[in-house]
Design an enzyme around this catalytic site. Structure first.
Site, short mmCIF file in Angstrom:
data_model
loop_
_atom_site.label_atom_id
_atom_site.label_comp_id
_atom_site.label_asym_id
_atom_site.label_seq_id
_atom_site.Cartn_x
_atom_site.Cartn_y
_atom_site.Cartn_z
N LYS A 66 0.78 -1.15 0.04
CA LYS A 66 -0.16 -0.23 0.45
C LYS A 66 0.43 0.89 0.22
CE LYS A 66 -4.04 -1.53 2.49
NZ LYS A 66 -4.58 -1.62 3.27
N ASP A 103 -10.19 2.53 2.54
CA ASP A 103 -9.95 2.53 4.39
C ASP A 103 -10.40 2.88 5.42
OD1 ASP A 103 -8.77 -0.16 3.58
OD2 ASP A 103 -6.88 0.97 3.61
#
Ligand code: ATR
Length: 284
Positions: A66, A103
């Site tokens: 990420k 997220d």
């Protein structure tokens, strides 16, 4: 022609994203498929460029890629501040593909569904890694008072510094896990954004029942197992609002789905697919 989507990460074989997105494609009658690809960090750039060249509809990026993937995409403002992305959207007119982090918005959506407004709520956030960072930025924008505790205190301090200045008269504090017993007394919401309790270490928890008060809301970002040791401890302590990690997983996927297709996917279908795969019943 069938549109291809995928997730890259390493390891990746246990990812639930394929089952979740393919269920949504099927329910919507879209001619598309979502696959998992194991990509080591040194190949991230090639993987993203390759997927774009092959005409992929979009990509998710997961652990441990990420952060490193940021170099090969054009992250939006928020994911730039978070320092991590999880969604890549192709089709930019020029240059690198656009990228986002879904997220944090997913976590906040789950919490709001359970407790309503988060403004002025006292949140005790455990962890300072990727998941915690994404959640913390969104909570800050909701006007919560945040206490961030992490095993490595320095990471908690860094995260708190990145979050400042807080909005309005809310506060951001930080510390080590030894502060947990005192900090939890004032907390309205406890969030575990560490990997503690995740399969195979299912007996681990950072907080036990004796530390929890009944009015606490306990949210575990870990979704495998669905009922973590932390949530079991919360049950033992008489905590009524216990939130498992499945909804957050589904919501972050749904946000990515919307970015790629401009269609709001069927959340129920995605959640059911994930819970079935995890061997738990659909929670209403
Ligand atoms: P993710 O992207 O899933 O958040 P990460 O960035 O590696 O993964 O972060 C993992 C988090 O879990 C960190 O906050 C980590 O604490 P450290 O910063 O001290 O490493 C926390 N964590 C992992 N194992 C832990 C353990 N056994 N006890 C306490 N915290 C732990």
């Amino acid at each position: 022609m069938k549109k291809v989507y995928g997730v890259i990460g390493d390891p990746i074989e246990h990812s639930l994203s394929p089952v979740m997105h393919n269920a949504a494609f099927e329910a919507l009658g879209l001619d598309a498929i979502y696959l998992a690809f194991r990509v080591p960090p040194q190949n991230v750039g090639n993987a993203i460029r390759g997927a774009e060249s092959l005409g992929f509809g979009g990509l998710n990026v997961t652990v441990p890629l990420k952060e490193v993937a940021m170099h090969f995409v054009r992250p939006d403002e928020l994911s730039k501040r978070i320092g991590a992305i999880n969604t890549v959207n192709f089709g930019a007119t020029e240059g690198k593909p656009n990228a986002f982090n879904t997220d944090g918005i997913a976590a906040v959506r789950v919490l709001k569904e359970n407790v309503g407004s988060l403004a002025k709520k006292n949140v005790l956030l455990l962890g300072a890694g990727g998941a915690a960072k994404a959640i913390a930025f969104y909570l800050r924008d909701e006007g919560t008072s945040l206490v961030i505790l992490n095993r490595t205190v320095e990471r908690a301090r860094e995260l708190a510094a990145r979050l400042r200045p807080p909005l309005g008269d809310t506060e951001i504090e930080w510390g080590g896990l030894e502060e947990l017993p005192t900090r939890i007394e004032d907390a309205d919401i406890l969030i575990n954004a560490t990997s503690v309790g995740m399969y195979p270490n299912v007996e681990e928890t950072l907080v036990t029942a004796d530390l929890m008060h009944g009015n606490l809301v306990v949210f575990d970002v870990v979704y495998n197992p669905v009922e973590t040791r932390l949530l079991k401890e919360a049950k033992k302590a008489g905590v009524r609002r216990r939130i498992d990690g499945v909804k957050m997983l589904v919501y972050q996927g749904a946000e990515a789905f919307k970015i790629w297709t401009k269609i709001s996917p069927p959340i129920d279908v995605m959640e059911k697919a994930v819970r079935e795969r995890l061997g738990s019943k659909m929670k209403k």
